[in-house]
Design an enzyme around this catalytic site. Structure first.
Site, PDB file in Angstrom:
ATOM      1  N   HIS A 218       1.642  -1.240   0.043  1.00 24.47           N
ATOM      2  CA  HIS A 218       0.186   0.279   0.042  1.00 24.47           C
ATOM      3  C   HIS A 218       1.017   1.604   0.103  1.00 24.47           C
ATOM      4  CE1 HIS A 218       1.209   0.032   4.165  1.00 24.47           C
ATOM      5  NE2 HIS A 218       0.950   1.290   4.380  1.00 24.47           N
TER       6      HIS A 218
HETATM    7  C1  UD1 Z   1      -2.086   5.665   6.071  1.00 24.17           C
HETATM    8  C2  UD1 Z   1      -0.395   5.543   6.897  1.00 24.17           C
HETATM    9  C3  UD1 Z   1       0.866   5.148   6.736  1.00 24.17           C
HETATM   10  C4  UD1 Z   1       0.053   3.240   7.224  1.00 24.17           C
HETATM   11  C5  UD1 Z   1      -0.863   2.947   6.760  1.00 24.17           C
HETATM   12  C6  UD1 Z   1      -1.323   2.084   7.068  1.00 24.17           C
HETATM   13  C7  UD1 Z   1       0.399   7.552   6.553  1.00 24.17           C
HETATM   14  C8  UD1 Z   1       1.150   9.229   5.979  1.00 24.17           C
HETATM   15  N1  UD1 Z   1       0.273   7.323   6.276  1.00 24.17           N
HETATM   16  O1  UD1 Z   1      -1.840   5.597   5.233  1.00 24.17           O
HETATM   17  O2  UD1 Z   1       1.848   5.138   7.414  1.00 24.17           O
HETATM   18  O3  UD1 Z   1       1.554   2.213   6.592  1.00 24.17           O
HETATM   19  O4  UD1 Z   1      -1.736   4.064   6.920  1.00 24.17           O
HETATM   20  O5  UD1 Z   1      -2.779   1.998   6.244  1.00 24.17           O
HETATM   21  O6  UD1 Z   1      -0.508   8.618   7.937  1.00 24.17           O
HETATM   22  N2  UD1 Z   1      -9.345   5.248   2.576  1.00 24.17           N
HETATM   23  C9  UD1 Z   1     -10.276   4.451   2.331  1.00 24.17           C
HETATM   24  N3  UD1 Z   1     -10.472   4.085   4.226  1.00 24.17           N
HETATM   25  C10 UD1 Z   1      -9.986   4.482   5.224  1.00 24.17           C
HETATM   26  C11 UD1 Z   1      -8.804   5.295   5.352  1.00 24.17           C
HETATM   27  C12 UD1 Z   1      -8.519   5.935   3.899  1.00 24.17           C
HETATM   28  O7  UD1 Z   1     -10.710   4.346   1.575  1.00 24.17           O
HETATM   29  O8  UD1 Z   1     -10.492   3.970   5.991  1.00 24.17           O
HETATM   30  C13 UD1 Z   1      -8.734   5.697   1.319  1.00 24.17           C
HETATM   31  C14 UD1 Z   1      -8.719   7.165   1.192  1.00 24.17           C
HETATM   32  O9  UD1 Z   1      -9.026   6.848  -0.003  1.00 24.17           O
HETATM   33  C15 UD1 Z   1      -7.306   7.205   1.335  1.00 24.17           C
HETATM   34  C16 UD1 Z   1      -6.783   6.334   0.979  1.00 24.17           C
HETATM   35  O10 UD1 Z   1      -6.987   5.449   1.133  1.00 24.17           O
HETATM   36  O11 UD1 Z   1      -7.382   8.487   0.684  1.00 24.17           O
HETATM   37  C17 UD1 Z   1      -4.872   6.435   2.098  1.00 24.17           C
HETATM   38  O12 UD1 Z   1      -5.420   7.082   3.030  1.00 24.17           O
HETATM   39  P1  UD1 Z   1      -4.199   7.423   4.409  1.00 24.17           P
HETATM   40  O13 UD1 Z   1      -4.512   7.497   5.492  1.00 24.17           O
HETATM   41  O14 UD1 Z   1      -4.340   9.634   3.725  1.00 24.17           O
HETATM   42  O15 UD1 Z   1      -3.057   6.528   3.679  1.00 24.17           O
HETATM   43  P2  UD1 Z   1      -2.544   5.317   3.907  1.00 24.17           P
HETATM   44  O16 UD1 Z   1      -1.821   4.821   3.003  1.00 24.17           O
HETATM   45  O17 UD1 Z   1      -3.300   4.644   4.302  1.00 24.17           O
END
Ligand code: UD1
Length: 388
Positions: A218
């Site tokens: 991811h």
């Molecule tokens: C975040 C953390 C990363 C961790 C990962 C675990 C940061 C910088 N990154 O990355 O260190 O390894 O979480 O999962 O804090 N989304 C959903 N549902 C959710 C959450 C997110 O659909 O409940 C989607 C959204 O489109 C979002 C994307 O996932 O834009 C990324 O989520 P985000 O929290 O920005 O970063 P992660 O890639 O999850």
């Protein structure tokens, strides 16, 4: 509340935070149950920033890990780094002022960790960072920036391993702020060893013990560029034509697969599933022939189970998983041969590193009590804040 109470604001926001706060919250409760009236007790408030919000990314971990509902949910949701960090800061500031904690306890390296640390530091609240000192020395990783800034501001740096202590010393963090406590993730793992529903996800996905590769990917560096992600999809399709692959797909990865219109080759044995819970992930890690990941947590969990792990990254902030554990770095160019090598052998490499013993939360409780009871020397200008 008595004046011997230590008020804590414990922060969690994203999936990998939940297995780190669960053992901590239990250890604070256990301490309170054991001590007499005159001794220090903890009053914890759990703040969920809402960085992760889907049931499969958040709620499932609360129920599986036995974490009570958060006292406060900031409900910030997704956004760019600046937008998400700013939203957490704006929402946390009044909460932190109202709760007036003695310590803000942050874990790991996600945006919630950084945002709440910045707020706490500027409000003059002391910050305890659990999993301090890890460094990939790669600032193209957003988490590395979060780690460096959090550690620069934290008052108590609770480290998982010796290499973390060395990293902090190199950055000029004084010894008295650093405490080696061990790996908090492993506390959760050890607590769930006898409770893993072994077999059920394997049966569900028709997988045999040691008969599949468990994949999680991811990181933006692997999934955000079309060329990189399509090369990964091609490699996974290739391996799945010869060996079963199970791949719970993170929402970020799924949205990129959709955006780039990528498809896995049709006749391979690839099980693409939505994000899975903690116990299923532990079971898949324990029974895999090999793990392929870019997650920090899975590098550690596979090391504990002595399952061979290939980390699809140029570096790791968890070098102990390579020097002692079962982890190796890989890249797209060598992925096929590295995987073939793993699949050819039935070895369980590596050893369990020191202080991966399920007692880290107890050591953190002690560290916080020591800060309160036995003041260590506070050199002038050290940046160490004493409670008013
Ligand atoms: C975040 C953390 C990363 C961790 C990962 C675990 C940061 C910088 N990154 O990355 O260190 O390894 O979480 O999962 O804090 N989304 C959903 N549902 C959710 C959450 C997110 O659909 O409940 C989607 C959204 O489109 C979002 C994307 O996932 O834009 C990324 O989520 P985000 O929290 O920005 O970063 P992660 O890639 O999850």
């Amino acid at each position: 509340m008595t004046d011997t109470t230590l008020r804590l604001a414990v922060i969690a926001g994203a999936r990998p935070n939940f297995m780190k706060i669960a053992p901590l919250l239990k250890a604070f409760q256990a301490h309170n149950a054991e001590v007499n009236e005159s001794e220090a007790r903890f009053a914890c408030q759990l703040i969920h920033t809402g960085q992760h919000y889907d049931a499969r990314m958040s709620d499932i971990f609360f129920s599986e890990l036995g974490i009570a509902a958060p006292d406060v949910n900031l409900d910030v949701g997704s956004g760019s780094h600046a937008a998400q960090t700013a939203a957490i800061m704006t929402a946390f500031e009044p909460v932190c002022e109202r709760l007036d904690p003695d310590w803000v306890v942050v874990v790991g390296d996600v945006n919630s960790t950084l945002a709440c640390t910045l707020v706490a530091a500027k409000l003059g609240k002391r910050v305890a960072h659990v999993e301090a000192g890890l460094r990939s020395y790669d600032r193209s990783m957003p988490e590395e920036i979060n780690r460096v800034v959090t550690d620069a501001l934290a008052d108590l740096l609770l480290t998982p391993s010796e290499d973390a202590n060395e990293n902090l010393k190199k950055e000029g963090i004084p010894d008295f702020k650093i405490r080696l406590v061990g790996n908090i993730m492993i506390d959760s793992l050890v607590a769930h060893l006898s409770n893993q529903r072994n077999g059920s996800i394997l049966d569900q996905l028709e997988l045999e013990d040691r008969g599949y590769v468990y994949v999680t990917l991811h990181r933006p560096s692997n999934v955000d560029q079309r060329e990189t992600l399509s090369a990964i999809v091609a490699e996974l399709s290739d391996i799945a034509s010869r060996f079963p692959v199970v791949f719970p797909v993170h929402p970020r990865t799924q949205s990129r697969i959709d955006e780039f219109g990528l498809q896995f080759a049709g006749d391979g044995e690839i099980r693409l599933v939505p994000p899975i819970g903690y116990r299923d992930s532990l079971a898949l890690t324990k029974h895999a022939r090999c793990v392929l990941t870019d997650s920090g947590g899975l590098q550690e969990e596979s090391t504990y189970f002595q399952t061979p792990c290939l980390t699809l990254r140029p570096n790791t902030e968890r070098p102990v998983t390579i020097s002692i554990g079962s982890n190796r770095l890989t890249c797209i160019e060598t992925l096929r041969t590295d995987l073939e090598e793993c699949l050819a052998s039935d070895n369980r490499p590596g050893q369990i590193p020191p202080l991966w013993d399920g007692k880290t939360a107890e050591r953190i409780v002690q560290a916080l009590l020591d800060q309160r009871n036995g003041p260590r020397a506070t050199p002038p200008g050290s940046g160490f804040r004493r409670p008013a």
